[in-house]
Design an enzyme around this catalytic site. Structure first.
Site, PDB file in Angstrom:
ATOM      1  N   ILE A   1      27.403   2.998   6.287  1.00 23.98           N
ATOM      2  CA  ILE A   1      28.605   2.488   5.622  1.00 23.98           C
ATOM      3  C   ILE A   1      28.481   2.505   4.105  1.00 23.98           C
ATOM      4  CG2 ILE A   1      27.952   0.039   5.479  1.00 23.98           C
ATOM      5  CD1 ILE A   1      30.843  -0.637   6.318  1.00 23.98           C
TER       6      ILE A   1
ATOM      7  N   ALA B   1      26.546   1.367  11.324  1.00 25.52           N
ATOM      8  CA  ALA B   1      26.513   0.444  10.190  1.00 25.52           C
ATOM      9  C   ALA B   1      25.605   0.954   9.075  1.00 25.52           C
ATOM     10  CB  ALA B   1      26.052  -0.934  10.651  1.00 25.52           C
TER      11      ALA B   1
ATOM     12  N   PRO C   1      28.004   4.627   1.582  1.00 26.54           N
ATOM     13  CA  PRO C   1      28.846   5.449   0.695  1.00 26.54           C
ATOM     14  C   PRO C   1      30.293   4.960   0.601  1.00 26.54           C
ATOM     15  CG  PRO C   1      27.511   6.840   2.120  1.00 26.54           C
ATOM     16  CD  PRO C   1      27.381   5.441   2.641  1.00 26.54           C
TER      17      PRO C   1
ATOM     18  N   HIS D   1      19.980   3.817  12.709  1.00 20.28           N
ATOM     19  CA  HIS D   1      21.051   3.601  13.682  1.00 20.28           C
ATOM     20  C   HIS D   1      20.980   2.190  14.271  1.00 20.28           C
ATOM     21  CE1 HIS D   1      20.540   7.984  13.514  1.00 20.28           C
ATOM     22  NE2 HIS D   1      21.816   8.065  13.847  1.00 20.28           N
TER      23      HIS D   1
END
Length: 701
Positions: A451, A448, A453, A493
């Protein structure tokens, strides 16, 4: 040699020869008349700028030759992604001035969007015409969806699901080629040798920025770095040269020889847009230089030198002027949209309206959530040949960093299950193109936290497509996103992103908390014709986190499906007075923190699992809030400005008279990232103890 000298030389050379292959007198007459059409349209808009400038628009003046050369060669089998200056290209495929003017004035019968989006922003799905899906105004954005279309075409052709006959035309301004997303598109086009023509129109201006301020090289030079990209350079003011160049490019792609970039130099004779006028930033010298490259006089000179009569050309011009002026008057008087329809077509209707199939078959075997996702994907790929799955590391022998795609590439082949470069924008944005040509993509963003970009494509291309095309181009896209924190995953992460996603209108957001819901929601998300982001908590994948064994369930049957937007009561308090009961509203890992906390309070705690963040099951929330009178919301996100706060505020506003205590929220601390050290992580995150404290405080009211 200057650009104007190049144009004149090209026309002089052509005038000495017969017409090149594919160019006929009738084609040349049609082209001349369409140039006259585009010219008069631009003149009229300027003459009536007090009316026409109500809504921003741009015209194709100076670009007519290359655009008509492209548009006149597109067929009903082709696809196109255009940009906001491609008015002449639209005329070339057969659109009428009246239709374009309906969009100029935001009228109800605007064939593209019904008055919802700007001039020359097409969404066309009409028999006998090339298909043009929705695209946004953001520069360069169309490169990824158009490459996705080409990717989808090649895949479907390889599966024998369609004939190899169509090409994809992606039209770009040269300034947009400096965008990173354009490079992602080029990379995939050459990597997969996709059937796409990139037409780059270079007029040496951005808005007020000149080419030498914006770039170290032009698009032709830049594309030389992409091995496998055929390149063509042409004077885009010269129709003959442009037609030949576009024919060469399209023939190359129709024969499936790989992608082509056509770099066409053009003049800019109009304003950047009606809102940024040329006289504000361009010198007289610059304007005069560009005027020398006006495509219509150059074409007229060529025609007169090759046997056309001046009187005939004059008649073609006058006919075009008369038609345009008539269409302009009709368009101004056309009906405006019905305001009562302002909120239609946000989503396309889903076929999944009720829960079906066996959730817990007899003699079934318990599985973990990650295997439920794997099995759902496997069953979809087996049943639906138009489906494919791609993302970082999901292909090959690894099958995903969480083994969520293990064995799938070996089973279905590298054309259906494959790795992509580290290109979140391409992974997400390509699904818009895939969907437009009939492929059904399942894609994955690895974490997650990465995401972001791809948010540009998710917001501008996917979420708005159905609404701005009046339902013609919903984007069927299932985007899997592992999310959440546990066990020292660290700041890159472990993030939770549901609040950001919940603020993107036009997409759906799903968040399963157990294996059965994972499989049922996965199937519904695949069959939903709208973009769906599925958030999958990494800490629940294998139920390794203490207290999460409940995420393991009997594997549902292959036909099990759960409609999106339907919550579920995970735990229900005993019947009795609402004053003695409390409702916890949560999702994902919050289910297990809440369940452990509820065990301390006998049987007067209910837990509502939302399962879908958007659309939210407000009917179930309403029913349960009224029955409980006390509400606690549990989220893994930081509380401030969160989805949880939004739900809390709405409950307080709509059900104030039913509440015996303020709505409380338990969430993470308001920090910018999840710390790496597990003690720090634990301090930041919610847990069962923090939830229990909040429950106790609410019950004390």
């Amino acid at each position: 040699m200057s650009v104007s000298e190049t144009a004149s030389k090209s026309i002089r050379q052509n005038s000495k020869n017969k017409f090149p292959a594919g160019i006929t007198p009738d084609l040349l007459k049609k082209t001349y008349q369409l140039m006259s059409t585009a010219r008069r349209m631009a003149e009229l808009y300027d003459e009536h700028k007090e009316v026409c400038s109500k809504y921003v628009h741009s015209t194709s003046r100076g670009h007519e030759a290359i655009q008509l050369a492209a548009g006149l060669q597109l067929t009903k089998h082709d696809y196109a992604s255009l940009y906001y200056r491609d008015e002449s290209l639209l005329l070339g495929i057969g659109m009428q001035p009246y239709e374009l003017m309906l969009q100029l004035f935001g009228k109800s019968d605007d064939p593209f969007s019904g008055g919802r989006t700007y001039y020359a922003h097409p969404s066309l799905d009409r028999a006998g015409f090339p298909v043009i899906p929705h695209q946004s105004s953001a520069t360069g954005m169309q490169a990824i969806p158009s490459t996705g279309m080409a990717h989808g075409l090649k895949y479907l052709e390889g599966q024998k699901l369609r004939d190899a006959e169509g090409v994809v035309l992606c039209s770009l301004g040269d300034g947009s080629v400096t965008e990173g997303e354009v490079s992602e598109a080029f990379q995939m086009a050459v990597l997969k040798q996709l059937p796409v023509v990139y037409l780059v129109q270079d007029n040496n201006w951005g808005i007020s920025a000149r080419g030498d301020e914006m770039r170290a090289m032009n698009a032709y030079e830049f594309a030389g770095g992409f091995k496998g990209m055929t390149r063509i350079q042409v004077d885009g003011s010269d129709f003959i040269a442009s037609y030949v160049a576009m024919k060469k490019a399209m023939d190359h792609v129709r024969k499936r020889k790989g992608p082509v970039l056509v770099h066409a130099t053009c003049s800019l004779l109009g304003h950047h847009t009606s809102g940024v006028r040329k006289e504000w930033y361009r010198s007289d010298k610059d304007l005069k230089e560009h005027q020398k490259l006006d495509p219509q006089p150059l074409l007229e000179k060529y025609l007169l030198e090759n046997g056309f009569e001046a009187a005939d050309l004059k008649q073609l011009h006058e006919d075009a002027v008369k038609s345009v002026e008539q269409d302009f008057n009709y368009a101004m008087e056309a009906a405006d949209p019905d305001p009562d329809e302002f909120d239609s077509d946000v989503y396309a209707a889903t076929p999944v309206m009720e829960e079906k199939g066996e959730r817990s078959p007899d003699n079934g075997i318990k599985i973990v959530m990650v295997d439920a996702a794997l099995k759902a994907t496997d069953e979809i790929l087996k049943k639906h040949p138009e489906a494919l799955f791609y993302g970082q590391d999901v292909g090959g022998t690894l099958g995903g960093v969480f083994r969520e795609a293990a064995t799938l590439a070996e089973k279905y082949g590298d054309e259906r299950v494959f790795n992509t470069p580290i290109q979140e924008a391409y992974i997400i944005g390509s699904t818009a193109g895939m969907s437009a040509v009939g492929a059904k993509p399942i894609v994955e963003i690895q974490f997650a936290d990465y995401i972001w970009p791809g948010i540009n494509q998710l917001v501008e291309e996917l979420s708005k497509s159905c609404y701005l095309s009046r339902g013609k181009f919903p984007v069927q896209s299932l985007i899997r996103v592992p999310t959440g924190a546990y066990g020292g995953g660290g700041p890159y992460h472990s993030g939770s992103i549901e609040s950001t996603l919940a603020n993107i209108r036009g997409i759906k957001v799903v968040y399963p908390s157990n294996a059965a819901d994972m499989k049922g929601l996965f199937k519904a998300a695949f069959h939903d014709p709208n973009p769906v982001v599925m958030l999958e908590h990494k800490g629940l994948y294998w139920s390794k986190v203490p207290g999460t064994n409940g995420a393991k369930t009997i594997e549902p049957g292959p036909d099990y499906i759960i409609p999106l937007g339907k919550g579920r009561m995970h735990r229900t308090a005993k019947a009795g007075s609402g004053r003695n009961k409390l409702l916890v509203i949560t999702y994902g890992m919050g289910i297990y923190w809440s369940e452990a906390a509820a065990d301390n309070f006998e049987d007067n705690i209910s837990i509502l699992d939302l399962r879908t963040i958007n659309p939210i099951d407000w009917d179930l929330i309403s029913e349960q809030v009224k029955a409980h009178n006390r509400v606690l919301i549990v989220t893994e996100e930081p509380v401030l400005n969160s989805f949880g706060e939004s739900v809390s505020g709405r409950i307080a506003s709509e059900f104030f008279e039913y509440l015996d205590a303020p709505v409380r929220i338990v969430g993470s601390a308001n920090l910018p990232a999840i710390p790496l050290n597990t003690d720090l992580e634990e301090r930041m995150l919610p847990n069962a103890g923090k939830v229990a404290e909040a429950i106790e405080a609410l019950l004390a009211y």
